[in-house]
Design a protein around this motif. Sequence first.
Motif, short mmCIF file in Angstrom:
data_model
loop_
_atom_site.label_atom_id
_atom_site.label_comp_id
_atom_site.label_asym_id
_atom_site.label_seq_id
_atom_site.Cartn_x
_atom_site.Cartn_y
_atom_site.Cartn_z
N UNK A 58 0.84 -1.21 0.00
CA UNK A 58 0.00 0.00 0.00
C UNK A 58 0.87 1.26 0.00
N UNK A 59 1.95 1.19 0.75
CA UNK A 59 2.89 2.32 0.81
C UNK A 59 3.50 2.57 -0.57
N UNK A 60 3.93 1.51 -1.25
CA UNK A 60 4.51 1.66 -2.58
C UNK A 60 3.48 2.18 -3.58
N UNK A 61 2.25 1.71 -3.44
CA UNK A 61 1.17 2.19 -4.31
C UNK A 61 0.99 3.69 -4.12
N UNK A 62 1.02 4.16 -2.89
CA UNK A 62 0.85 5.59 -2.61
C UNK A 62 2.00 6.40 -3.22
N UNK A 63 3.22 5.89 -3.11
CA UNK A 63 4.37 6.59 -3.70
C UNK A 63 4.23 6.64 -5.22
N UNK A 64 3.85 5.51 -5.82
CA UNK A 64 3.68 5.46 -7.28
C UNK A 64 2.56 6.40 -7.73
N UNK A 65 1.50 6.45 -6.97
CA UNK A 65 0.36 7.31 -7.30
C UNK A 65 0.76 8.78 -7.23
N UNK A 66 1.53 9.15 -6.21
CA UNK A 66 2.01 10.53 -6.09
C UNK A 66 2.96 10.86 -7.23
N UNK A 67 3.83 9.91 -7.62
CA UNK A 67 4.73 10.16 -8.74
C UNK A 67 3.95 10.37 -10.04
N UNK A 68 2.89 9.60 -10.22
CA UNK A 68 2.05 9.77 -11.41
C UNK A 68 1.39 11.15 -11.41
N UNK A 69 0.98 11.62 -10.25
CA UNK A 69 0.41 12.97 -10.15
C UNK A 69 1.42 14.03 -10.51
N UNK A 70 2.64 13.87 -10.02
CA UNK A 70 3.71 14.83 -10.35
C UNK A 70 4.02 14.79 -11.84
N UNK A 71 4.08 13.59 -12.41
CA UNK A 71 4.34 13.45 -13.85
C UNK A 71 3.24 14.11 -14.67
N UNK A 72 2.00 14.03 -14.20
CA UNK A 72 0.88 14.63 -14.92
C UNK A 72 1.02 16.14 -15.00
N UNK A 73 1.58 16.74 -13.96
CA UNK A 73 1.81 18.19 -14.00
C UNK A 73 2.75 18.55 -15.15
N UNK A 74 3.75 17.71 -15.39
CA UNK A 74 4.65 17.93 -16.53
C UNK A 74 3.90 17.83 -17.85
N UNK A 75 2.97 16.90 -17.93
CA UNK A 75 2.15 16.77 -19.15
C UNK A 75 1.27 18.01 -19.34
N UNK A 76 0.75 18.54 -18.25
CA UNK A 76 -0.03 19.77 -18.34
C UNK A 76 0.83 20.92 -18.85
N UNK A 77 2.07 20.98 -18.36
CA UNK A 77 2.96 22.05 -18.80
C UNK A 77 3.22 21.95 -20.30
N UNK A 78 3.47 20.75 -20.77
CA UNK A 78 3.69 20.55 -22.21
C UNK A 78 2.46 20.99 -23.00
N UNK A 79 1.28 20.62 -22.53
CA UNK A 79 0.04 21.00 -23.21
C UNK A 79 -0.15 22.51 -23.18
N UNK A 80 0.11 23.13 -22.05
CA UNK A 80 -0.05 24.59 -21.95
C UNK A 80 0.96 25.32 -22.83
N UNK A 81 2.16 24.79 -22.96
CA UNK A 81 3.13 25.40 -23.89
C UNK A 81 2.61 25.33 -25.32
N UNK A 82 2.00 24.21 -25.68
CA UNK A 82 1.40 24.08 -27.01
C UNK A 82 0.26 25.06 -27.22
N UNK A 83 -0.56 25.20 -26.20
CA UNK A 83 -1.68 26.15 -26.27
C UNK A 83 -1.15 27.57 -26.42
N UNK A 84 -0.08 27.90 -25.69
CA UNK A 84 0.51 29.24 -25.79
C UNK A 84 1.02 29.50 -27.20
N UNK A 85 1.62 28.49 -27.83
CA UNK A 85 2.08 28.63 -29.20
C UNK A 85 0.93 28.90 -30.16
N UNK A 86 -0.15 28.17 -29.98
CA UNK A 86 -1.35 28.39 -30.81
C UNK A 86 -1.92 29.78 -30.56
#
Length: 99
Positions: A58-86
């Motif tokens: 359960x502890x490892x699942x929580x760490x993995x889940x938090x890492x996925x959340x952090x990674x998603x923020x990077x995906x949002x940044x990439x998407x927002x950079x694309x939106x800014x270009x448009x």
Amino acid sequence: MAQDKHVTSAAIRQLGKDLVEDAGVAYDPLMREVAAAKVDPPGFGMLGFMLQQAFDEAKQYAVDYAQAGKDQLGAYRTALDGIAGQWEQAETANQVMYR
């Protein structure tokens, strides 16, 4: 009475940057603290081994889940950079040019 809102490509990019640099760093101490959490014997009593294994999973699942959340923020940044270009392209396309 509605106020006019003005959005710029710089503001869109800044939002993405803030997500990663401000909100994203909040995940690091969370992941460290969860990974370091432990229950010393005889914390789980007679069923200690089985419960310790479930706790560790359960502890490892929580760490993995938090890492996925952090990674998603990077995906949002990439998407927002694309939106800014448009956004910049749209602003340029709508400029009136005088000759």
